[in-house]
Design a protein around this motif. Sequence first.
Motif, PDB file in Angstrom:
ATOM      1  N   ARG A   1      45.842   0.626  32.266  1.00 37.24           N
ATOM      2  CA  ARG A   1      45.732   0.091  33.617  1.00 37.24           C
ATOM      3  C   ARG A   1      44.260   0.100  34.053  1.00 37.24           C
ATOM      4  O   ARG A   1      43.589   1.130  33.971  1.00 37.24           O
ATOM      5  N   GLN A   2      43.790  -1.011  34.523  1.00 39.44           N
ATOM      6  CA  GLN A   2      42.407  -1.109  34.987  1.00 39.44           C
ATOM      7  C   GLN A   2      42.356  -0.952  36.501  1.00 39.44           C
ATOM      8  O   GLN A   2      43.033  -1.693  37.222  1.00 39.44           O
ATOM      9  N   ILE A   3      41.608   0.014  36.965  1.00 35.38           N
ATOM     10  CA  ILE A   3      41.423   0.217  38.398  1.00 35.38           C
ATOM     11  C   ILE A   3      39.924   0.261  38.655  1.00 35.38           C
ATOM     12  O   ILE A   3      39.208   1.049  38.039  1.00 35.38           O
ATOM     13  N   ASP A   4      39.473  -0.570  39.552  1.00 29.52           N
ATOM     14  CA  ASP A   4      38.051  -0.724  39.800  1.00 29.52           C
ATOM     15  C   ASP A   4      37.384   0.618  40.142  1.00 29.52           C
ATOM     16  O   ASP A   4      37.848   1.329  41.041  1.00 29.52           O
ATOM     17  N   GLY A   5      36.322   0.955  39.416  1.00 30.69           N
ATOM     18  CA  GLY A   5      35.547   2.156  39.731  1.00 30.69           C
ATOM     19  C   GLY A   5      36.290   3.459  39.524  1.00 30.69           C
ATOM     20  O   GLY A   5      35.878   4.493  40.044  1.00 30.69           O
ATOM     21  N   THR A   6      37.371   3.400  38.756  1.00 31.95           N
ATOM     22  CA  THR A   6      38.257   4.561  38.631  1.00 31.95           C
ATOM     23  C   THR A   6      38.778   4.633  37.202  1.00 31.95           C
ATOM     24  O   THR A   6      39.224   3.617  36.665  1.00 31.95           O
ATOM     25  N   GLU A   7      38.700   5.796  36.622  1.00 30.74           N
ATOM     26  CA  GLU A   7      39.325   5.964  35.310  1.00 30.74           C
ATOM     27  C   GLU A   7      40.314   7.116  35.400  1.00 30.74           C
ATOM     28  O   GLU A   7      39.916   8.282  35.425  1.00 30.74           O
ATOM     29  N   PRO A   8      41.594   6.813  35.511  1.00 32.34           N
ATOM     30  CA  PRO A   8      42.574   7.906  35.625  1.00 32.34           C
ATOM     31  C   PRO A   8      42.426   8.893  34.461  1.00 32.34           C
ATOM     32  O   PRO A   8      42.245   8.496  33.311  1.00 32.34           O
ATOM     33  N   PHE A   9      42.474  10.176  34.811  1.00 34.41           N
ATOM     34  CA  PHE A   9      42.265  11.239  33.826  1.00 34.41           C
ATOM     35  C   PHE A   9      43.552  11.383  33.007  1.00 34.41           C
ATOM     36  O   PHE A   9      44.498  12.029  33.420  1.00 34.41           O
ATOM     37  N   ASP A  10      43.539  10.748  31.834  1.00 37.48           N
ATOM     38  CA  ASP A  10      44.748  10.713  31.013  1.00 37.48           C
ATOM     39  C   ASP A  10      44.554  11.524  29.740  1.00 37.48           C
ATOM     40  O   ASP A  10      43.564  12.252  29.584  1.00 37.48           O
TER      41      ASP A  10
ATOM     42  N   ALA B   1      41.492  13.762  28.581  1.00 37.47           N
ATOM     43  CA  ALA B   1      41.747  15.202  28.528  1.00 37.47           C
ATOM     44  C   ALA B   1      41.365  15.780  27.174  1.00 37.47           C
ATOM     45  O   ALA B   1      40.852  16.897  27.091  1.00 37.47           O
TER      46      ALA B   1
ATOM     47  N   LEU C   1      28.274  11.007  36.401  1.00 39.15           N
ATOM     48  CA  LEU C   1      28.990   9.901  35.763  1.00 39.15           C
ATOM     49  C   LEU C   1      29.056  10.100  34.251  1.00 39.15           C
ATOM     50  O   LEU C   1      30.071   9.792  33.621  1.00 39.15           O
TER      51      LEU C   1
ATOM     52  N   LEU D   1      31.737  12.600  33.520  1.00 38.84           N
ATOM     53  CA  LEU D   1      33.062  11.965  33.576  1.00 38.84           C
ATOM     54  C   LEU D   1      33.318  11.178  32.303  1.00 38.84           C
ATOM     55  O   LEU D   1      34.400  11.230  31.719  1.00 38.84           O
TER      56      LEU D   1
ATOM     57  N   VAL E   1      37.077  15.876  37.596  1.00 45.16           N
ATOM     58  CA  VAL E   1      36.301  16.217  38.788  1.00 45.16           C
ATOM     59  C   VAL E   1      36.702  17.574  39.385  1.00 45.16           C
ATOM     60  O   VAL E   1      35.859  18.284  39.934  1.00 45.16           O
TER      61      VAL E   1
ATOM     62  N   GLN F   1      27.122   9.967  42.438  1.00 46.21           N
ATOM     63  CA  GLN F   1      27.880   9.015  41.619  1.00 46.21           C
ATOM     64  C   GLN F   1      27.760   7.583  42.107  1.00 46.21           C
ATOM     65  O   GLN F   1      27.922   6.642  41.335  1.00 46.21           O
TER      66      GLN F   1
END
Lengths: 129, 284
Positions: free
Chosen positions: A13-22, A26, A75, A78, A84, A105
């Motif tokens: 899933r692409q979310i602008d300016g966000t990389e879900p911690f998966d 991990a 950054l 991350l 975070v 950031q």
Amino acid sequence: MNASPGAMSAAKRQIDGTEPFDGELAMRGYALNAMCFSFNQGENREAFARDEEGYMAKFGLSEQQKQAVRERDVLAMLDAGGNVYYLAKLAGIFGLNVQDLGALQTGVSLDEFKAALLAQGETQRRSAA
Amino acid sequence: MNKVVGGIFTSHVPGIGGAIAKGLQQDPYWKPFFDGFLPIHDWLAREKPDVAVVFYNDHGLNFFLDKMPTFAIGAASEYRHEDEGWGIAFNKPYPGIPELSWHIIETVVANEFDPVTCQAMLVDHAVAVPYELCWPDAPEFTTKLVPIAINTVQHPLPSPKRCLELGRTVGHALASWQGPEKIVVMGTGGLSHQLEGKRAGFLNKEFDHFCMDNIGPNPEALLKYDSLDIVELAGSQGVEILNWLAARGAMQGKVVELEANYHVPISNTAAATMLFENREKVAA
């Protein structure tokens, strides 16, 4: 509603300016986050402050992770798998809070970062009484 | 007979703990947030709940990424907060009620949930800050705690639907509890905020109002989103609304909003506090 693709799926899933911690992040960030988790204890924060390189080596940080920490580059931390919530413990050693991190950031000054939040200021109360 | 008298929903920003430690409740920056708790203090003084069932997320105090439970239920006789890395440790312990914890565990497992059970458990600011906000003058905390932790840290997260269903099942457990205790449920965290990445500082007031308008009368309205949708809409940490959904699920029957306070910003967060009464029940 579509099922969300997992960490190892081809299409994340692409979310602008966000990389879900998966799972992928991990795994990548495990050593860095483990070091940061140790900072819950004050004596570990002191040990890190005394000898950053030795402390990072003890936790087996990758060279990419070490370099991100040396440069205080949030950054890059991350990107190296830092989460975070754990990085916030490291930031505390440097005297930085989450608003400082936000400014770093997003490439603005702390005052600018705070002002952007205040510009959205709103207070709404409602009461049945 | 259901002993749930109401629900308290609140943001749990660590900075609130710092403001409490420094006594900044009347400071112009903080006052609009803290004032939202004044009617809650009156309500708590009137209702005197014996137990708080608190749905929250751990931010790296009790749980690390070596073992990250999707759902974890505390079953300890006492819980403590500790230093989370920035030197603030609230020192009053939180008494537990392990027999109720086990009743909840028995009920949710019988209903095909698979929680981790914790007889030793530290609770972080997501429990400590709400306790400090609710009972600021208590020489010691007497409201017994059942902490229920939901993973909002490491994806894949549980779905909003699953969290609401967990809460509903906990609600069944509370309804079948034979003890005399009056119970308040709490959901902590949110609303919109994002701490990391290029979108740090992101807020979404429109989505926050949607959540506040629906969490009481129509929590199902939130189920049209999955957890990654909520990350997109509310920010990486705004997904803590999952804790609110679970707590809402634990209230059965008629839920009446008594108070709501929305204040932007507190630190990087759109802060919210809500109080619901849950007195009238539908017949089982």
